[in-house]
Design an enzyme around this catalytic site. Structure first.
Site, PDB file in Angstrom:
ATOM      1  N   LEU A 105       0.677  -1.145   0.037  1.00 14.06           N
ATOM      2  CA  LEU A 105       0.054  -0.129   0.001  1.00 14.06           C
ATOM      3  C   LEU A 105       0.912   1.040   0.119  1.00 14.06           C
ATOM      4  CD1 LEU A 105      -2.654  -0.805   2.588  1.00 14.06           C
ATOM      5  CD2 LEU A 105      -3.080  -0.524   0.193  1.00 14.06           C
ATOM      6  N   ASP A 106       0.645   2.078  -0.739  1.00 15.52           N
ATOM      7  CA  ASP A 106       1.499   3.285  -1.286  1.00 15.52           C
ATOM      8  C   ASP A 106       1.489   4.206   0.162  1.00 15.52           C
ATOM      9  OD1 ASP A 106      -0.506   5.247  -1.523  1.00 15.52           O
ATOM     10  OD2 ASP A 106      -0.281   4.739  -3.552  1.00 15.52           O
ATOM     11  N   LEU A 107       2.352   5.099   0.396  1.00 15.23           N
ATOM     12  CA  LEU A 107       2.643   6.058   1.457  1.00 15.23           C
ATOM     13  C   LEU A 107       1.456   6.653   1.782  1.00 15.23           C
ATOM     14  CD1 LEU A 107       4.738   7.638   3.403  1.00 15.23           C
ATOM     15  CD2 LEU A 107       4.751   9.254   1.396  1.00 15.23           C
ATOM     16  N   SER A 109      -1.913   5.698   1.007  1.00 14.05           N
ATOM     17  CA  SER A 109      -3.134   4.873   1.197  1.00 14.05           C
ATOM     18  C   SER A 109      -3.059   3.904   2.499  1.00 14.05           C
ATOM     19  CB  SER A 109      -2.848   3.675  -0.009  1.00 14.05           C
ATOM     20  OG  SER A 109      -2.716   4.451  -1.221  1.00 14.05           O
ATOM     21  N   ARG A 190      -0.200   1.131  -8.013  1.00 12.25           N
ATOM     22  CA  ARG A 190      -1.070   2.298  -8.123  1.00 12.25           C
ATOM     23  C   ARG A 190      -2.222   2.339  -8.906  1.00 12.25           C
ATOM     24  NH1 ARG A 190       1.247   6.529  -5.290  1.00 12.25           N
ATOM     25  NH2 ARG A 190       0.169   7.974  -6.375  1.00 12.25           N
TER      26      ARG A 190
END
Length: 240
Positions: A105-107, A109, A190
């Site tokens: 999960l990106d920064l 999210s 993403r």
């Protein structure tokens, strides 16, 4: 005696890191086989060869551990970070097990993130051939009605055609915006954000609420818990 296997698979099976993270560790010179720096793709035989990571020998497989975290924003999904940023490992350091995150999960999210030391389980969760459905709540701004029609059709991002499993309007907010519930199976980098951008929407927040049969439910942000025996069994059935 064990059969030879590639070193990144061994590191994953022993709960050191995911296969992808293990390859990074190997290319970084952190892994040695019989005192010699390992090479990517090199084979090793557990019980016969001596394997060390950062100078510490790994000798036996640990008991399998499976847990879920409700990831908050502001943490990157990696085991270590050479830039000193906060990682999701900071949030599960009291789990008292050597585990690693499954997928990313990106920064910015948040939501459901799984951890394990079971390399085979992790590989199946991440591998696209299993088409593991993942559901997200996405707060967006823009022309929702026009975007809904587009989001329900195949979309090309990064030279790949992707298609959501389902797209529903959960809540329409005052002004131009609302919350969408989007389920995908591919899980490309993403992907949700890029799909929304391609359809003229701006993503304000993104939260993953389920992976397969696992649901985030009432787990508080920043907290983690072990999967129940029934959840582990259900996930295993999902992966067959």
């Amino acid at each position: 005696m064990s059969k030879p296997e590639r070193i990144h698979k061994i590191l994953s099976a022993f709960g050191i890191a995911s296969r992808r993270e293990a390859e990074v560790m190997i290319t970084g010179g952190r892994v040695c086989i019989n005192g010699i720096i390992a090479e990517t793709g090199q084979s090793v035989t557990p019980g016969l060869d001596t394997i060390t990571v950062d100078g510490i020998e790994i000798s036996e497989k640990p008991d399998h551990v499976y847990l879920m975290l409700n990831k908050p924003k502001g943490f990157i999904t990696t085991v270590t970070d050479d830039r000193g940023r906060r990682t999701v490992m900071d949030l599960v350091k009291d789990a008292d097990s050597r585990i690693y995150p499954i997928g990313r999960l990106d920064l910015n999210s948040e939501g459901l993130l799984l951890f394990t030391n079971d390399g085979e389980f992790a590989n199946k969760i991440m591998h696209p051939s299993y088409n593991k459905p993942k559901t997200y709540l996405v707060e967006v701004r823009g022309n929702i009605d026009a975007a809904l029609e587009l989001l329900r059709k195949p979309i090309t991002i990064d030279n790949h055609t992707v298609c959501a499993t389902s797209v529903d309007l959960e809540n329409r907010k005052a002004g131009i915006g609302g919350i969408l519930k989007i389920t995908i199976a591919e899980g490309r980098n993403r992907q949700i954000r890029k799909m929304c951008t391609a359809c003229g929407l701006t993503v304000k927040s993104l939260k993953r609420i389920s992976i397969g049969s696992l649901k985030l439910d009432t787990l508080k942000t920043g907290h983690w818990r072990h999967l129940t025996d029934n959840e582990i069994i259900m996930m295993g059935q999902d992966l067959t």
